[in-house]
Motif scaffolding. Structure first.
Motif, short mmCIF file in Angstrom:
data_model
loop_
_atom_site.label_atom_id
_atom_site.label_comp_id
_atom_site.label_asym_id
_atom_site.label_seq_id
_atom_site.Cartn_x
_atom_site.Cartn_y
_atom_site.Cartn_z
N PHE A 190 0.80 -1.23 0.00
CA PHE A 190 0.00 0.00 0.00
C PHE A 190 0.83 1.28 0.00
CE2 PHE A 190 -3.03 -3.12 1.76
CZ PHE A 190 -4.05 -2.93 0.85
N LYS A 191 2.11 1.19 0.34
CA LYS A 191 3.00 2.34 0.31
C LYS A 191 2.39 3.52 1.07
CE LYS A 191 5.04 0.70 -4.01
NZ LYS A 191 6.16 0.05 -3.34
N SER A 192 2.20 4.67 0.40
CA SER A 192 1.74 5.86 1.11
C SER A 192 0.30 5.75 1.59
CB SER A 192 1.87 7.09 0.21
OG SER A 192 1.01 7.00 -0.91
N TYR A 193 -0.43 4.72 1.15
CA TYR A 193 -1.81 4.52 1.58
C TYR A 193 -1.92 3.57 2.77
CZ TYR A 193 -2.90 6.50 -3.03
OH TYR A 193 -2.98 7.32 -4.13
N TRP A 194 -0.79 3.05 3.24
CA TRP A 194 -0.85 2.07 4.31
C TRP A 194 -1.43 2.69 5.57
CZ3 TRP A 194 3.29 0.25 8.12
CH2 TRP A 194 2.92 -0.97 8.71
N TYR A 195 -2.43 2.06 6.11
CA TYR A 195 -3.15 2.61 7.27
C TYR A 195 -2.23 2.89 8.45
CZ TYR A 195 -5.94 2.62 11.51
OH TYR A 195 -6.46 2.94 12.72
N ALA A 196 -1.27 2.00 8.71
CA ALA A 196 -0.44 2.11 9.90
C ALA A 196 0.64 3.17 9.80
CB ALA A 196 0.19 0.76 10.25
N LEU A 197 0.74 3.88 8.67
CA LEU A 197 1.65 5.03 8.63
C LEU A 197 1.19 6.10 9.62
CD1 LEU A 197 2.51 5.67 4.87
CD2 LEU A 197 3.98 4.70 6.64
N GLU A 198 -0.12 6.33 9.68
CA GLU A 198 -0.71 7.24 10.67
C GLU A 198 0.02 8.57 10.78
OE1 GLU A 198 -3.28 7.44 12.61
OE2 GLU A 198 -4.10 5.46 12.92
N LEU A 199 0.30 9.20 9.64
CA LEU A 199 0.98 10.49 9.67
C LEU A 199 0.01 11.60 10.05
CD1 LEU A 199 3.13 10.11 6.43
CD2 LEU A 199 3.81 9.68 8.79
N PRO A 200 0.47 12.59 10.83
CA PRO A 200 1.80 12.73 11.43
C PRO A 200 1.88 12.21 12.86
CG PRO A 200 0.60 14.76 11.75
CD PRO A 200 -0.35 13.80 11.05
N ARG A 201 0.94 11.34 13.25
CA ARG A 201 0.91 10.87 14.64
C ARG A 201 2.02 9.86 14.93
NH1 ARG A 201 -3.84 11.87 12.55
NH2 ARG A 201 -3.89 9.86 11.49
N HIS A 202 2.38 9.04 13.93
CA HIS A 202 3.50 8.12 14.09
C HIS A 202 4.78 8.84 13.66
CE1 HIS A 202 0.97 4.15 13.93
NE2 HIS A 202 0.60 4.99 14.89
N LEU A 203 5.67 9.04 14.60
CA LEU A 203 6.89 9.79 14.34
C LEU A 203 8.04 8.90 13.89
CD1 LEU A 203 6.77 12.11 17.49
CD2 LEU A 203 5.83 12.53 15.21
N TYR A 204 8.03 7.64 14.32
CA TYR A 204 9.06 6.68 13.95
C TYR A 204 8.42 5.41 13.43
CZ TYR A 204 12.27 9.78 16.34
OH TYR A 204 12.99 10.88 16.70
#
Length: 323
Positions: free
Chosen positions: A212-226
């Motif tokens: 999913f790349k930039s659509y991956w749910y677990a990226l959670e930007l900008p809440r996930h910092l690392y």
């Protein structure tokens, strides 16, 4: 929606933090790895992820400040993410793993304990329950719920003495902290010799992230910092003086919500506006709920099986110990 405790802001950023240097190994000049918006809230601002050329750590460039970060959570996020976190069955696997690791009980500290969902599953006089939580309201609930002693504030400001805990847990919170290395140093300080650190967090080197790349749910930007992989998590834990007991990945594809983000973007490009997931997660009609149930019991199983050929699982489950 993956059911998780609402993660809170922990471990304040240093004002002079150089985001163009790897926060784990210190290598300069990272790659501009990926850009993505906040799909959950449907906001257009693009966020830049960086990737270390030496250790492959991925992190958010120029993250919101601590004073700004609250606007990226909000009531919609809290309601959606915490929908199942208070259900006892949500914590059964994690409780059982801790009981296996520490069958005699002991003093346990839960980082980002929220309303005490996990701590409340540890019953009996053998457990002494502690938590760290940024929200005073959530901490009050945790205290009433299970009698836990909860410090309200930043992890790095908590006044616990060295070698206080037999176990420290951190479930879907570590990716939100501003200084993960400093947090793990503190964890190592607080653990008794032989104590364990048990954590769950998303795996950036997973099938879901690759598909999913930039659509991956677990990226959670900008809440996930690392954004950790098994390799980078091992590295930062070892740098803090912790030794690996076990590290595995679990399949949690986030397929339904990642494909939702793909479809939202496609419709936007066609000129159609859709409510973001933040506003529509609880508003599905009965026919759609039936379709979704059928999908989860059939096609999702096939997609999940196929993902095994693409990469590792989407959740890292790791246990480290203090020698």
């Amino acid at each position: 929606m993956a059911s998780r405790e609402v993660p809170t802001l922990l471990a304040s950023p240093a004002n002079d933090l150089d985001r163009r240097e790897c926060p784990i190994c210190g290598t300069p000049d990272p790659l501009d790895w990926m850009k993505a918006p906040d799909w959950f809230h449907g906001r257009p601002k693009q966020y830049q992820l960086l990737c270390c050329t030496a250790c492959s750590m991925v992190w958010l460039d120029a993250p919101p400040s601590k004073s700004e970060m609250g606007m990226h959570y909000g009531p919609d996020y809290d309601r959606t993410i915490s929908a199942a976190a208070d259900a006892p069955e949500h914590w059964v696997g994690r409780r059982d793993e801790l009981l296996r690791l520490k069958p005699g009980g002991g003093a346990v500290l839960d980082l980002g304990c929220a309303t005490g969902g996990f701590l409340s599953t540890l019953q009996g006089p053998s457990w002494k329950r502690f938590g760290i939580e940024m929200s005073e309201d959530a901490a009050k609930v945790a205290r009433r719920r299970c009698g836990a002693e909860v410090f309200v504030g930043d992890i790095l400001d908590a006044p616990f003495p060295p070698e206080r805990f037999d176990a420290i847990t951190c479930f879907n919170v570590f990716e939100h902290v501003y200084d993960p290395k400093a947090v793990l140093v503190k964890v190592a300080e607080w653990l008794k010799p032989g104590g364990i650190f048990y954590t769950l967090l998303p795996n950036i080197d997973s099938a879901g992230a690759r598909i999913f790349k930039s659509y991956w749910y677990a990226l959670e930007l900008p809440r996930h910092l690392y954004h950790f992989s098994p390799a980078t998590l091992r590295r930062v834990a070892q740098s803090a003086g912790l030794q690996e007991v076990s590290l595995e990945t679990w399949r949690e594809l986030f397929f339904e919500y990642s494909t939702r983000f793909v479809f939202d973007d496609f419709m936007k490009r066609l000129g159609f506006s859709r409510l973001p997931l933040a506003k529509s997660a609880d508003d599905a009609s009965l026919p759609w709920k039936i379709v979704r149930k059928i999908y989860r019991l059939s096609l999702l199983q096939l997609f999940t099986a196929a993902a095994s050929a693409v990469g590792d699982g989407e959740t890292i489950a790791a246990v480290f110990t203090k020698p």
